[in-house]
Write a protein that holds these residues in place. Structure first.
Motif, PDB file in Angstrom:
ATOM      1  N   THR A 209       0.871  -1.172   0.000  1.00 56.99           N
ATOM      2  CA  THR A 209       0.000   0.000   0.000  1.00 56.99           C
ATOM      3  C   THR A 209       0.906   1.220   0.000  1.00 56.99           C
ATOM      4  N   VAL A 210       0.776   2.053  -1.019  1.00 55.44           N
ATOM      5  CA  VAL A 210       1.667   3.207  -1.123  1.00 55.44           C
ATOM      6  C   VAL A 210       1.249   4.299  -0.154  1.00 55.44           C
ATOM      7  N   LYS A 211       2.236   5.033   0.330  1.00 53.25           N
ATOM      8  CA  LYS A 211       1.985   6.073   1.319  1.00 53.25           C
ATOM      9  C   LYS A 211       2.085   7.470   0.730  1.00 53.25           C
ATOM     10  N   ARG A 212       2.144   7.542  -0.611  1.00 52.23           N
ATOM     11  CA  ARG A 212       2.262   8.835  -1.281  1.00 52.23           C
ATOM     12  C   ARG A 212       1.648   8.770  -2.674  1.00 52.23           C
ATOM     13  N   ASP A 213       1.307   9.923  -3.195  1.00 54.76           N
ATOM     14  CA  ASP A 213       0.881  10.009  -4.586  1.00 54.76           C
ATOM     15  C   ASP A 213       2.109   9.895  -5.485  1.00 54.76           C
ATOM     16  N   PHE A 214       1.959   9.279  -6.624  1.00 54.81           N
ATOM     17  CA  PHE A 214       3.035   9.217  -7.610  1.00 54.81           C
ATOM     18  C   PHE A 214       2.901  10.456  -8.503  1.00 54.81           C
ATOM     19  N   THR A 215       3.411  11.574  -8.014  1.00 56.68           N
ATOM     20  CA  THR A 215       3.361  12.834  -8.761  1.00 56.68           C
ATOM     21  C   THR A 215       4.403  12.818  -9.873  1.00 56.68           C
TER      22      THR A 215
ATOM     23  N   GLY B  39      16.934   3.501 -13.242  1.00 56.38           N
ATOM     24  CA  GLY B  39      17.884   3.321 -14.331  1.00 56.38           C
ATOM     25  C   GLY B  39      19.180   2.683 -13.871  1.00 56.38           C
ATOM     26  N   LYS B  40      19.461   2.738 -12.589  1.00 60.46           N
ATOM     27  CA  LYS B  40      20.676   2.158 -12.020  1.00 60.46           C
ATOM     28  C   LYS B  40      20.530   0.665 -11.729  1.00 60.46           C
ATOM     29  N   ILE B  41      19.309   0.137 -11.872  1.00 53.77           N
ATOM     30  CA  ILE B  41      19.037  -1.278 -11.616  1.00 53.77           C
ATOM     31  C   ILE B  41      18.960  -2.006 -12.955  1.00 53.77           C
ATOM     32  N   ASN B  42      19.683  -3.128 -13.067  1.00 56.43           N
ATOM     33  CA  ASN B  42      19.723  -3.870 -14.328  1.00 56.43           C
ATOM     34  C   ASN B  42      18.492  -4.731 -14.572  1.00 56.43           C
ATOM     35  N   SER B  43      17.758  -5.075 -13.532  1.00 61.70           N
ATOM     36  CA  SER B  43      16.581  -5.939 -13.672  1.00 61.70           C
ATOM     37  C   SER B  43      15.417  -5.180 -14.304  1.00 61.70           C
ATOM     38  N   ASP B  44      14.478  -5.932 -14.884  1.00 60.90           N
ATOM     39  CA  ASP B  44      13.240  -5.349 -15.389  1.00 60.90           C
ATOM     40  C   ASP B  44      12.306  -5.126 -14.211  1.00 60.90           C
ATOM     41  N   VAL B  45      11.654  -3.971 -14.169  1.00 61.86           N
ATOM     42  CA  VAL B  45      10.773  -3.623 -13.057  1.00 61.86           C
ATOM     43  C   VAL B  45       9.401  -3.258 -13.625  1.00 61.86           C
ATOM     44  N   ASN B  46       8.366  -3.925 -13.133  1.00 63.51           N
ATOM     45  CA  ASN B  46       6.990  -3.608 -13.519  1.00 63.51           C
ATOM     46  C   ASN B  46       6.193  -3.264 -12.272  1.00 63.51           C
ATOM     47  N   ILE B  47       5.310  -2.306 -12.406  1.00 61.31           N
ATOM     48  CA  ILE B  47       4.403  -1.946 -11.317  1.00 61.31           C
ATOM     49  C   ILE B  47       2.995  -2.043 -11.861  1.00 61.31           C
ATOM     50  N   SER B  48       2.118  -2.658 -11.080  1.00 62.91           N
ATOM     51  CA  SER B  48       0.734  -2.789 -11.527  1.00 62.91           C
ATOM     52  C   SER B  48      -0.216  -2.395 -10.406  1.00 62.91           C
ATOM     53  N   ASN B  49      -1.362  -1.890 -10.819  1.00 64.27           N
ATOM     54  CA  ASN B  49      -2.457  -1.662  -9.888  1.00 64.27           C
ATOM     55  C   ASN B  49      -3.572  -2.616 -10.291  1.00 64.27           C
ATOM     56  N   ILE B  50      -4.744  -2.413  -9.795  1.00 63.09           N
ATOM     57  CA  ILE B  50      -5.846  -3.332 -10.074  1.00 63.09           C
ATOM     58  C   ILE B  50      -6.168  -3.376 -11.571  1.00 63.09           C
ATOM     59  N   GLU B  51      -6.030  -2.243 -12.246  1.00 59.13           N
ATOM     60  CA  GLU B  51      -6.475  -2.136 -13.635  1.00 59.13           C
ATOM     61  C   GLU B  51      -5.425  -2.478 -14.679  1.00 59.13           C
ATOM     62  N   ARG B  52      -4.170  -2.089 -14.461  1.00 49.76           N
ATOM     63  CA  ARG B  52      -3.160  -2.309 -15.490  1.00 49.76           C
ATOM     64  C   ARG B  52      -1.753  -2.387 -14.936  1.00 49.76           C
ATOM     65  N   CYS B  53      -0.826  -2.724 -15.837  1.00 49.45           N
ATOM     66  CA  CYS B  53       0.577  -2.907 -15.494  1.00 49.45           C
ATOM     67  C   CYS B  53       1.422  -1.985 -16.368  1.00 49.45           C
ATOM     68  N   ALA B  54       2.528  -1.483 -15.810  1.00 49.38           N
ATOM     69  CA  ALA B  54       3.403  -0.598 -16.583  1.00 49.38           C
ATOM     70  C   ALA B  54       4.868  -0.905 -16.274  1.00 49.38           C
TER      71      ALA B  54
ATOM     72  N   LEU C  27       2.986   7.221 -14.867  1.00 51.93           N
ATOM     73  CA  LEU C  27       1.980   8.278 -14.726  1.00 51.93           C
ATOM     74  C   LEU C  27       0.613   7.811 -15.209  1.00 51.93           C
ATOM     75  N   SER C  28       0.577   6.906 -16.190  1.00 52.51           N
ATOM     76  CA  SER C  28      -0.706   6.412 -16.696  1.00 52.51           C
ATOM     77  C   SER C  28      -1.440   5.549 -15.671  1.00 52.51           C
ATOM     78  N   LEU C  29      -0.715   5.021 -14.686  1.00 50.65           N
ATOM     79  CA  LEU C  29      -1.369   4.219 -13.642  1.00 50.65           C
ATOM     80  C   LEU C  29      -2.130   5.083 -12.635  1.00 50.65           C
ATOM     81  N   VAL C  30      -1.815   6.381 -12.566  1.00 45.14           N
ATOM     82  CA  VAL C  30      -2.451   7.335 -11.652  1.00 45.14           C
ATOM     83  C   VAL C  30      -2.482   6.752 -10.221  1.00 45.14           C
ATOM     84  N   ILE C  31      -1.312   6.500  -9.682  1.00 48.10           N
ATOM     85  CA  ILE C  31      -1.197   5.906  -8.345  1.00 48.10           C
ATOM     86  C   ILE C  31      -1.325   7.004  -7.300  1.00 48.10           C
TER      87      ILE C  31
END
Length: 88
Positions: free
Chosen positions: A9-15, A27-42, A51-55
Motif C-alpha cells: 500500500t503506497v503512502k504517497r501520490d506518484f506525482t 535506471g541504475k538497476i539492471n533488472s526489469d521492473v513492472n508496477i501494476s495496480n488493479i487495472e493495469r501494469c506498466a 503516470l498512466s497508472l495514476v497511483i
C-alpha cells in the motif's frame, strides 16, 4: 528469468516529480521492473507508463522484478525498489 514480487500500500501520490526521480533511480538497476495496480501494469522505468497508472496514496500496487542473473538478485533489487518508494 528469475522473479520476485510484492504487493504494498503506497503512502504517497506518484506525482510527476516523484515519478521522474524514481525512474532516474531505477535506471541504475539492471533488472526489469513492472508496477501494476488493479487495472493495469506498466514498465516502471517509463515515466509515461507510471503516470498512466495514476497511483494515489493508499492505493495497493504490485512490484514485480525480473532478473536474468538469479533469484537473490531479483530479491535484492525488489528490496531496493521498495526502499526507493518509501524514501524518494
Amino acid at each position: 528469468m528469475f522473479s520476485s514480487s510484492k504487493s504494498i500500500t503506497v503512502k504517497r501520490d506518484f506525482t510527476k516529480r516523484f515519478v521522474e526521480n524514481f525512474v532516474y533511480e531505477l535506471g541504475k538497476i539492471n533488472s526489469d521492473v513492472n508496477i501494476s495496480n488493479i487495472e493495469r501494469c506498466a514498465n516502471a522505468k517509463s515515466s509515461l507508463g507510471l503516470l498512466s497508472l495514476v497511483i494515489k496514496e493508499d492505493d495497493i500496487i504490485r512490484v514485480d522484478i525480473h532478473s536474468g542473473i538469479s533469484v537473490e538478485k531479483a530479491q535484492d533489487d525488489l528490496h531496493k525498489v521498495l526502499e526507493m518508494i518509501e524514501v524518494i
